[in-house]
Design an enzyme around this catalytic site. Structure first.
Site, short mmCIF file in Angstrom:
data_model
loop_
_atom_site.label_atom_id
_atom_site.label_comp_id
_atom_site.label_asym_id
_atom_site.label_seq_id
_atom_site.Cartn_x
_atom_site.Cartn_y
_atom_site.Cartn_z
N THR A 72 -10.56 40.89 -6.35
CA THR A 72 -9.53 40.47 -5.39
C THR A 72 -10.18 40.11 -4.06
OG1 THR A 72 -7.90 41.82 -6.51
CG2 THR A 72 -7.37 41.15 -4.28
N ASN A 110 -6.65 37.16 -18.70
CA ASN A 110 -6.58 38.61 -18.90
C ASN A 110 -5.48 39.03 -19.87
OD1 ASN A 110 -5.43 37.47 -16.43
ND2 ASN A 110 -4.38 39.41 -16.23
N GLN A 156 -12.78 38.27 -16.55
CA GLN A 156 -12.68 38.66 -17.97
C GLN A 156 -13.81 38.07 -18.81
OE1 GLN A 156 -10.65 40.91 -19.06
NE2 GLN A 156 -9.21 41.07 -17.35
N SER A 206 -15.50 41.47 -11.26
CA SER A 206 -15.06 42.83 -10.97
C SER A 206 -15.83 43.81 -11.84
CB SER A 206 -13.56 42.92 -11.27
OG SER A 206 -13.08 44.16 -10.85
N HIS A 215 -15.11 47.01 -12.69
CA HIS A 215 -14.40 47.96 -13.56
C HIS A 215 -13.86 47.33 -14.84
CE1 HIS A 215 -10.04 47.03 -12.70
NE2 HIS A 215 -10.60 46.40 -11.69
N THR A 218 -21.09 48.99 5.50
CA THR A 218 -22.15 49.65 4.74
C THR A 218 -21.85 49.56 3.25
OG1 THR A 218 -22.55 51.12 6.59
CG2 THR A 218 -23.39 51.85 4.44
N CYS A 262 6.57 45.52 -16.70
CA CYS A 262 7.91 46.09 -16.88
C CYS A 262 8.40 46.68 -15.57
CB CYS A 262 7.87 47.19 -17.93
SG CYS A 262 7.56 46.53 -19.56
N1 PLP Z 1 -8.73 38.27 -12.05
C1 PLP Z 1 -8.50 38.66 -13.31
C2 PLP Z 1 -8.55 37.65 -14.42
C3 PLP Z 1 -8.20 39.98 -13.58
O1 PLP Z 1 -7.96 40.38 -14.84
C4 PLP Z 1 -8.15 40.91 -12.51
C5 PLP Z 1 -7.76 42.30 -12.77
O2 PLP Z 1 -6.85 42.57 -13.54
C6 PLP Z 1 -8.42 40.46 -11.21
C7 PLP Z 1 -8.70 39.13 -11.03
C8 PLP Z 1 -8.42 41.40 -10.03
O3 PLP Z 1 -9.51 42.29 -10.10
P1 PLP Z 1 -9.66 43.57 -9.18
O4 PLP Z 1 -8.51 44.45 -9.48
O5 PLP Z 1 -10.96 44.17 -9.53
O6 PLP Z 1 -9.64 43.13 -7.75
#
Ligand code: PLP
Length: 750
Positions: free
Chosen positions: A71, A159, A187, A207, A209, A245, A334
């Protein structure tokens, strides 16, 4: 043991990544900007992680900065591009007329475009690039619009569906365009080669995570020479491109993941992942007849399956999978009151049922083959549980002849009831709804019951009766009766018998001229009354329709009171706030107008006038349907019914009089046993759809007996607890967080 199949939402943290983060926090905690030894150690780690990132992404040139996640990367890229567009405009360039983004982008992209477009005062039109039925961008459309675009945003892979964009096709469509190009690589990381340099991508956010690193760390690639404006200004970190930092624990963990990608030690190959998907696909098809995939598997990431099953809602499937310990997600977001259809699937032009019923199953490149095999077994068990409970077609020899007396179905606050007598195998449906025809037909076919009648409590103002549709769907189950009247009552009959039960009718004109209540007796004992909209929980049915009889309403209420008394359970035609049932005593206490008319303080005209005043300007319901009554008490009860898990466990101890009630549906109970049922407290399994069967027995308990409901997440159990309290039993509770927060040990012990 839970099996996590929601990798597109987030992933667990790889052991190497955990170790790297811990090592940074324990030993290499220096600030990489410091010039002493501790700082230099941290700097070396930072450089190493960046070098690994450059290699994995194939970007020897350009900027590669660490961020807090995708993001932030998206904001930085959009801010950079739009700042440059503003400069161009200020210099007299008027070629840029619009900003473009793929219709299926993650919300972070269009929202960032809107935000920075407004903040920077650009106010350029923002348009969505249409996608086809296969989820891929309409390249002809893009080619036509590209010459006037200033920024084009297209994700590498989606996603929700896993659909892989045709990045070469997009690059080709953008050839010669002045537009900057942002590709959301979230993704795709670790699954596809993005080739940003070769394709001329200007910005690519990632990202951590989504690829086994912790939350709060990400990366942004910026092409050499692409415009850049820092989002964060300050101490000059990251070459002054991103101040603050550095998140060294997160970066070290991401570095460890990137190295694992390079050495291939922890991640499956594309071919292995495709094999895993084939196994899951086969298990799903076997378990759920008629299942459809919402995107062509051949165009999708090998790790994502998005599907829908005709006749089964996303909510039902999620509850089912969760009970089997399979963590999947709805393909759609939802909200509390209503499942919102997925905008991604809508953009692809899928039919409404598919966009609303979508389920996403996604696994990761680090998931082992044994986990996939176990997941397949559990998927098959889910299918078997649905068949055993008559929710889907079962082979004839497994048909079931049992059923609870009452089953309630609710669609957007409208209630439909199934009254069934297991001994005689006869049943009646009251107030059928079009959305339920297939579900009810399936119920009847599977159980082999005779359908004695399909009744309506009145001619409905907000929907057509689907009685004829239901009768037509189950010709074999229909009792060979003669003609029926407009509400489905067999002509000439004074009662309908269901074994030891009998149903009689009581005309109650008011809400409509033809409003009728159905009274259910067992022998001579009145059990309950189905009252349609004549009395609703917290409201009286509106009487301002052309087919209403407002002046007859007061007498009808008094007639009902004489017939059923203050305490009989009344089952309403609408239940907007999940109260399940009411009684005249409860409603008279909540509704002054009802109390007035029952106590004889209002004549028919005064009652009609007071009611008309209440019904002026009735707002639509939370479901955006027409309100069938003017609610006079609060929609959401203020009392808290939640009990922390620890208190619920204490109540389980031997000697407690507490009653523990599992309100999950039978197919969920079959898949995942509930904790502690043999630990002392008496326990029951009463699914929410059958709650009405047990309400009388709980209302007869001593006032100080705790009744503790639980379910998967605490949502359904809270409904049950509120309903029981409103009907008079104040010691009703819901286990907060449901089985999701129940300690593993207790779950494993049964
Ligand atoms: N873009 C895509 C395709 C994603 O699947 C996601 C997270 O679901 C994001 C952007 C946003 O990532 P983050 O939550 O790490 O900022």
């Amino acid at each position: 043991m839970e099996i996590y199949l929601d990798a597109n939402a987030t992933t667990p943290v790889l052991p190497q990544a955990r170790a790297a983060a811990l090592a940074v926090m324990a030993d290499a905690y220096g600030n990489p900007s410091s010039i002493h030894g501790s700082g230099l150690k941290a700097r070396a780690l930072l450089d190493e992680a960046r070098a690994a990132a450059r290699q994995v992404l194939g970007v020897p040139s350009g900027q590669l900065l660490f961020t807090s996640g995708a993001t932030e990367g998206i904001q930085t890229a959009v801010l950079s591009a739009l700042s440059a567009l503003r400069q161009r405009r200020e210099a007299g360039d008027s070629t840029v007329l619009q900003l473009l983004y793929g219709a299926t982008e993650h919300k972070a992209v269009p929202e960032a475009l809107k935000h920075w477009n407004a903040v920077l005062g650009l106010h350029l039109p923002i348009a969505a690039i249409p996608v086809g039925r296969d989820g891929r961008h309409d390249l002809a459309w893009l080619r036509a619009q590209a010459p006037s675009a200033g920024l084009v945003c297209t994700m590498a892979a989606n996603n929700e569906t896993g659909v892989i964009s045709d990045l070469d096709g997009i690059a080709d469509a953008l050839r010669g365009s002045p537009a900057l190009w942002l590709v959301d690589g979230v993704q795709a990381l670790g699954k596809l080669a993005l080739k940003p340099v070769e394709r001329g991508i200007d910005y690519a956010p990632f990202s951590g995570h989504k690829l086994y690193a912790p939350k709060g760390v990400g990366m942004l690639y910026v092409r050499e020479g692409a415009p850049f404006t820092p989002l964060l200004a300050g101490g000059g970190q990251e070459g002054a491109l991103r101040a603050g930092t550095e998140n060294m624990a997160g970066i070290a963990a991401l570095g460890a993941v990137l190295r694992a990608l390079q050495d291939g030690s922890s991640f499956a190959s594309a071919a292995t992942m495709a094999g895993h998907r084939s196994q899951l696909e086969a298990a799903l098809r076997e378990a759920f007849a008629g299942l459809v995939f919402n995107a062509p598997p051949a165009l999708c990431l090998p790790t994502t399956l998005n599907f829908a099953v005709p006749g089964l809602s996303a909510k039902l499937l999620l509850d089912l999978f969760d009970a089997a310990g399979l963590r999947v997600s709805g393909g759609s977001a939802c909200s509390a009151s209503k499942a919102q259809p997925s905008y991604v699937l809508e953009a692809m032009g899928l039919p409404a049922w598919q966009t609303a019923a979508a389920v996403r199953m996604s696994f990761g490149a680090a998931d082992p083959a044994e986990m996939i095999a176990e997941a397949c077994q559990r998927i098959r068990a889910c299918g078997a549980a649905l068949r055993a409970n008559c929710l889907v077609e079962a082979p004839e020899d497994t048909a079931h002849g049992t059923a609870p007396l009452l089953t309630r179905f609710v669609v957007d606050g409208a209630c439909c009831y199934l009254l069934a007598d297991a001994a005689s195998q006869r049943c009646v449906v009251v107030d059928p709804l079009p959305e339920l025809v297939e579900r009810l037909a399936q119920w009847l076919r599977c159980r082999g019951f005779t359908l004695a009648a399909v009744l309506d409590t009145h001619s409905h103002g907000d929907h057509a009766s689907s009685a004829a549709e239901l009768r037509a769907a189950v010709p074999a189950a229909l009792q060979a009766t003669g003609a029926v009247d407009a509400l489905g009552w067999p002509q000439g009959a004074t009662q309908i018998t269901l074994g030891a039960y009998r149903l009689s009718r009581l005309a109650l004109p008011g809400h409509t001229e033809d409003s009728t209540a159905y009274l259910l007796h067992e022998g001579t004992q009145l059990q309950l009354a189905l009252v349609g909209d004549t009395v609703l929980p917290g409201a009286l049915g509106r009487s301002d329709f052309v087919q209403s009889a407002p002046l007859a309403y007061a007498d009808s209420l008094r007639l009902l009171a004489r017939a059923v008394g203050p305490q009989t359970l009344l089952l309403p035609g609408h239940d907007y706030d999940n109260r399940f049932a009411c009684t005249l005593a409860v409603e008279a206490a909540a509704q002054p107008l009802l109390a007035g008319v029952l106590q004889g303080q209002l004549d028919a005209a005064a009652f009609a006038a007071a009611k008309a005043a209440l019904e002026q300007d009735l707002a639509p319901t939370a479901y955006q349907t027409m309100a069938c009554g003017a609610r006079v008490d609060a929609a959401t009860p203020a009392v808290c019914v939640e009990l922390p898990v620890a208190r619920a466990q204490a109540l389980q101890q031997a000697g407690s009089a507490a009653l523990l009630v599992d309100v999950r549906e039978p197919y969920e109970q079959q898949l995942g046993q509930a904790p502690g049922l043999d630990d002392g407290a008496s326990s029951q399994a009463v699914p929410l759809s059958g709650l009405l069967n047990a309400l009388p027995q709980w209302l007869a308990l001593p006032a100080d007996t705790p009744v503790v409901f639980y379910c998967r997440s605490g949502n359904r159990s809270a409904q049950a607890a509120h309903a029981l309290r409103r009907l008079g039993h104040q010691q009703a509770f819901s286990v907060a967080g449901g089985l999701a927060l129940w300690p593993e040990r207790a779950t494993a012990s049964v």
